[in-house]
Design a protein around this motif. Structure first.
Motif, mmCIF file in Angstrom:
data_model
loop_
_atom_site.group_PDB
_atom_site.id
_atom_site.type_symbol
_atom_site.label_atom_id
_atom_site.label_comp_id
_atom_site.label_asym_id
_atom_site.label_seq_id
_atom_site.Cartn_x
_atom_site.Cartn_y
_atom_site.Cartn_z
ATOM 1 N N ALA A 72 -7.054 -8.469 1.307
ATOM 2 C CA ALA A 72 -5.558 -8.416 1.564
ATOM 3 C C ALA A 72 -5.481 -7.031 2.348
ATOM 4 C CB ALA A 72 -4.609 -8.683 0.283
ATOM 5 N N TYR A 73 -6.200 -5.997 1.504
ATOM 6 C CA TYR A 73 -5.954 -4.809 2.388
ATOM 7 C C TYR A 73 -6.730 -4.562 3.582
ATOM 8 C CZ TYR A 73 -6.102 0.371 2.587
ATOM 9 O OH TYR A 73 -6.131 1.570 3.491
ATOM 10 N N THR A 74 -8.196 -4.809 3.532
ATOM 11 C CA THR A 74 -8.995 -4.550 4.458
ATOM 12 C C THR A 74 -8.508 -5.546 5.764
ATOM 13 O OG1 THR A 74 -10.488 -6.198 3.641
ATOM 14 C CG2 THR A 74 -11.084 -3.944 3.162
ATOM 15 N N ASP A 75 -7.897 -6.506 5.658
ATOM 16 C CA ASP A 75 -7.727 -7.403 6.716
ATOM 17 C C ASP A 75 -6.430 -6.883 7.341
ATOM 18 O OD1 ASP A 75 -9.760 -8.982 6.166
ATOM 19 O OD2 ASP A 75 -8.601 -10.466 5.230
ATOM 20 N N THR A 76 -5.279 -6.228 6.656
ATOM 21 C CA THR A 76 -4.195 -5.783 7.332
ATOM 22 C C THR A 76 -3.743 -4.341 7.184
ATOM 23 O OG1 THR A 76 -2.886 -6.166 5.314
ATOM 24 C CG2 THR A 76 -3.334 -8.298 6.203
ATOM 25 N N GLY A 77 -4.321 -3.616 6.297
ATOM 26 C CA GLY A 77 -4.017 -2.251 5.731
ATOM 27 C C GLY A 77 -2.796 -1.993 5.464
ATOM 28 N N LEU A 78 -1.840 -3.080 5.000
ATOM 29 C CA LEU A 78 -0.500 -2.825 4.464
ATOM 30 C C LEU A 78 -0.452 -3.946 3.316
ATOM 31 C CD1 LEU A 78 2.219 -1.495 3.892
ATOM 32 C CD2 LEU A 78 2.933 -2.683 5.943
ATOM 33 N N ILE A 79 -0.209 -3.491 2.095
ATOM 34 C CA ILE A 79 0.053 -4.396 0.892
ATOM 35 C C ILE A 79 1.324 -4.025 0.322
ATOM 36 C CG2 ILE A 79 -0.514 -5.498 -1.216
ATOM 37 C CD1 ILE A 79 -3.410 -5.132 -0.520
ATOM 38 N N SER A 80 2.251 -5.142 0.232
ATOM 39 C CA SER A 80 3.564 -4.760 -0.404
ATOM 40 C C SER A 80 3.761 -5.971 -1.522
ATOM 41 C CB SER A 80 4.714 -4.979 0.495
ATOM 42 O OG SER A 80 4.845 -6.139 1.030
ATOM 43 N N TRP A 81 4.782 -5.679 -2.396
ATOM 44 C CA TRP A 81 4.965 -6.590 -3.452
ATOM 45 C C TRP A 81 6.376 -7.168 -3.466
ATOM 46 C CZ3 TRP A 81 1.095 -3.010 -3.576
ATOM 47 C CH2 TRP A 81 0.110 -3.335 -4.093
ATOM 48 N N PRO A 82 6.423 -8.418 -4.401
ATOM 49 C CA PRO A 82 7.820 -9.035 -4.144
ATOM 50 C C PRO A 82 8.718 -8.610 -5.141
ATOM 51 C CG PRO A 82 6.325 -10.299 -5.572
ATOM 52 C CD PRO A 82 5.624 -9.264 -5.051
ATOM 53 N N ASP A 83 10.050 -8.661 -4.903
ATOM 54 C CA ASP A 83 11.194 -8.513 -5.748
ATOM 55 C C ASP A 83 11.580 -9.978 -6.481
ATOM 56 O OD1 ASP A 83 13.072 -7.182 -6.941
ATOM 57 O OD2 ASP A 83 13.818 -6.318 -5.621
ATOM 58 N N ALA B 147 9.437 -1.874 -3.634
ATOM 59 C CA ALA B 147 8.575 -0.917 -3.240
ATOM 60 C C ALA B 147 8.343 0.122 -4.320
ATOM 61 C CB ALA B 147 9.234 -0.146 -1.928
ATOM 62 N N GLY B 148 8.158 -0.420 -5.509
ATOM 63 C CA GLY B 148 7.578 0.564 -6.143
ATOM 64 C C GLY B 148 6.236 0.903 -6.131
ATOM 65 N N GLN B 149 5.482 0.265 -5.575
ATOM 66 C CA GLN B 149 4.164 0.540 -5.198
ATOM 67 C C GLN B 149 3.817 -0.043 -3.694
ATOM 68 O OE1 GLN B 149 4.828 -0.985 -8.206
ATOM 69 N NE2 GLN B 149 5.425 -2.423 -7.115
ATOM 70 N N LEU B 150 2.961 0.631 -2.916
ATOM 71 C CA LEU B 150 2.545 0.267 -1.727
ATOM 72 C C LEU B 150 1.219 0.774 -1.398
ATOM 73 C CD1 LEU B 150 5.803 1.369 0.548
ATOM 74 C CD2 LEU B 150 4.935 -1.155 0.378
ATOM 75 N N PRO C 77 0.499 -6.370 11.177
ATOM 76 C CA PRO C 77 0.067 -7.232 10.046
ATOM 77 C C PRO C 77 0.176 -6.691 8.776
ATOM 78 C CG PRO C 77 -2.035 -6.383 10.970
ATOM 79 C CD PRO C 77 -1.026 -5.975 11.886
ATOM 80 N N TYR C 78 0.582 -7.356 7.704
ATOM 81 C CA TYR C 78 0.832 -6.830 6.303
ATOM 82 C C TYR C 78 0.572 -8.174 5.436
ATOM 83 C CZ TYR C 78 5.487 -9.175 5.998
ATOM 84 O OH TYR C 78 6.531 -10.078 5.990
ATOM 85 N N HIS C 79 0.412 -7.651 4.138
ATOM 86 C CA HIS C 79 0.191 -8.686 3.134
ATOM 87 C C HIS C 79 1.088 -8.599 2.030
ATOM 88 C CE1 HIS C 79 -1.971 -11.538 0.630
ATOM 89 N NE2 HIS C 79 -1.820 -10.782 -0.523
ATOM 90 N N ARG C 80 1.918 -9.678 1.812
ATOM 91 C CA ARG C 80 2.899 -9.693 0.496
ATOM 92 C C ARG C 80 2.233 -10.137 -0.234
ATOM 93 N NH1 ARG C 80 8.234 -10.932 -0.815
ATOM 94 N NH2 ARG C 80 8.791 -9.444 0.851
ATOM 95 N N VAL C 81 2.078 -9.743 -1.638
ATOM 96 C CA VAL C 81 1.340 -10.245 -2.898
ATOM 97 C C VAL C 81 2.303 -11.746 -3.164
ATOM 98 C CG1 VAL C 81 0.977 -9.956 -5.166
ATOM 99 C CG2 VAL C 81 0.475 -7.978 -3.576
#
Length: 467
Positions: free
Chosen positions: A248-259, A288-291, A343-347
């Motif tokens: 998820a990170y190596t493909d997009t370079g940005l991981i975020s998390w859901p509320d 965005a408690g973690q990115l 691109p970004y990845h949402r968990v």
């Protein structure tokens, strides 16, 4: 460099010795003497990063939204996300007092900033190197940050850490020059980056930033090329190495998390950004408690997120949340990526709540976030209500019910073992008692609270038996 009177007096005293109670284990008492010379804050900024950011600071300053701060008719409703929630479409209600002329004014300022981003070639910019962790602390957030750092090291993470404080007033020499270096961490004073030359005559200006605005700037101005950002109250439960190695990170370079909640941005935001309203966004808003960010790929994303945050309180926070619970920086990073087509990845694993029962009523006390991947385990506990601040915990009534019974905060022992693989609360309280007792006379925000160590130990013994 601005000096406060207390710092000048402390510096004049020369060598100061703090004798404080050290608890290597909550059952063991030992006297630990810790010696340092309080000094004025040193320069913490990087000249290379400062030179990179100066023109962008000026551009952010000159592209301030040219209309009055936006007014919200009534806050957007907080609707829980469910498995049947559809992808976010264009049918959101409007909660803003925003005319067509207002949108056009905002769009013009946004377009000026966007044009400069389009002309940027990130491959020609290299002020960032290495992999590291970034936190924002200072004041009441130093306490939770120390717990988060301790858990990072317990998880086997030896990556360097940069702890950003807003300005000189939040720099604490005991922490920044002794405690944090012992954890391979250092303080960075953010305000050193925010004063810039405003014209050819050398007149300077300053970007103001506080609270939610600090995160985007800390991420952008950290020295690292690859960053795990943690809110001071987000507790890491696995080594970040697994996250940096994830597809998820190596493909997009940005991981975020859901509320927990359905996203509530105004469709007017997309008019301001001059893009079509997306129809395939995740239903949940971001938390965005973690990115996790690769700045080499997402430098433009972070610059645009910084623009949204500097001008967030009056304009972009209302546009992106419309007054819903948690309005602030939380959706600005994904929004910037969407606007730029990055691109970004949402968990995908939904956030899970942990809670305590107070006088028969359940109260939420934290957000459990998972690693990316279908079978991924727990990655973070965003312990936001209450935060793991030793001084606040013993002073603000969160640890007891109406008749004085001491409470667990994150569920019973069996429940925690099933979720976390251990009694996590017990382990965190070991960290809290050790740090709270050792530093109760050192952390500025804890001074004068009275008997912090004894009261922490009292809760430890009541809930965990003092073992």
């Amino acid at each position: 460099m601005r000096l406060t009177l207390p710092r000048l007096l402390l510096s004049a005293l020369g060598l100061t010795i703090f004798t404080i109670l050290y608890l290597s284990h909550p059952r063991l008492n030992a006297v630990y003497t810790y010696t340092y010379t309080p000094t004025p804050p040193p320069e913490t900024s990087s000249p290379i990063i400062s030179a990179f950011f100066q023109p962008w600071a000026l551009l952010i300053h000159t592209t301030k939204p040219p209309i009055s701060p936006l007014q919200i008719f009534w806050p957007a409703q907080n609707i829980p996300v469910t498995p049947s929630s559809p992808p976010r479409g264009p049918a959101a209600e409007n909660h803003l007092d925003l005319s067509d002329a207002d949108i056009a004014s905002l769009r013009a300022a946004h377009a000026t900033f966007r044009t400069a981003l389009d002309q940027l070639d990130p491959s020609t910019i290299s002020p960032f190197t290495g992999v590291g962790i970034v936190l924002v602390a200072g004041g009441e957030y130093f306490g939770p940050a120390l717990v988060s750092l301790a858990l990072l090291r317990q998880a086997g993470c030896d990556l360097p850490v940069e702890v950003f404080v807003a300005d000189n007033s939040e720099y604490e020499s005991a922490l920044c020059e002794i405690e944090l270096p012992a954890l391979n961490a250092r303080c960075v004073i953010l305000s050193e980056y925010l004063t810039f030359s405003a014209n050819s005559e050398g007149k300077t200006a300053h970007l103001a930033a506080t609270h939610y605005q600090l995160k985007s700037l800390a991420l952008l101005l950290s020295s690292f090329a690859e960053v795990l950002f943690l809110d001071s109250d987000s507790l890491p439960l696995l080594s970040p190495a697994a996250l940096f190695a994830s597809p998820a990170y190596t493909d997009t370079g940005l991981i975020s998390w859901p509320d927990f909640w359905v996203r509530t941005e105004a469709t007017a935001f997309y008019s301001v950004a001059n893009i079509s309203v997306p129809t395939d966004l995740p239903p949940a808003s971001a938390e965005a408690g973690q990115l996790l960010v690769d700045k080499r790929r997402h430098l433009k994303t972070l610059l645009l997120a910084a623009y949204y945050n500097v001008w967030g309180p009056g304009w972009y926070y209302p546009l992106l949340s419309q007054g819903a619970l948690g309005q602030g920086d939380k959706t600005t990073f994904e929004a910037a990526a969407v606007v730029l087509g990055m691109p970004y990845h949402r968990v995908q694993t939904p956030v899970r709540a942990v809670s305590r029962v107070v006088d028969g009523k359940e109260r939420g006390s934290g957000m459990v976030q998972f690693a990316p991947g279908p079978e991924a385990g727990v990655a973070f506990l965003h312990a936001n209500t209450p935060k793991m601040n030793a001084g606040h915990l013993v002073d603000e009534g969160d640890l007891v019910d109406g008749v004085g019974r001491h409470l667990r905060l994150w569920g019973g022992e069996e429940e925690q073992v099933a979720l976390f693989g251990e009694d996590l609360e017990r382990r965190v309280w070991g960290v809290l008692v050790e740090g709270g007792c050792r530093l109760e006379g050192v952390v500025e925000e804890w001074k004068g609270r009275g008997g912090v160590c004894g009261r922490l130990r009292g809760h430890w013994e009541a809930v965990f038996g003092g073992e």
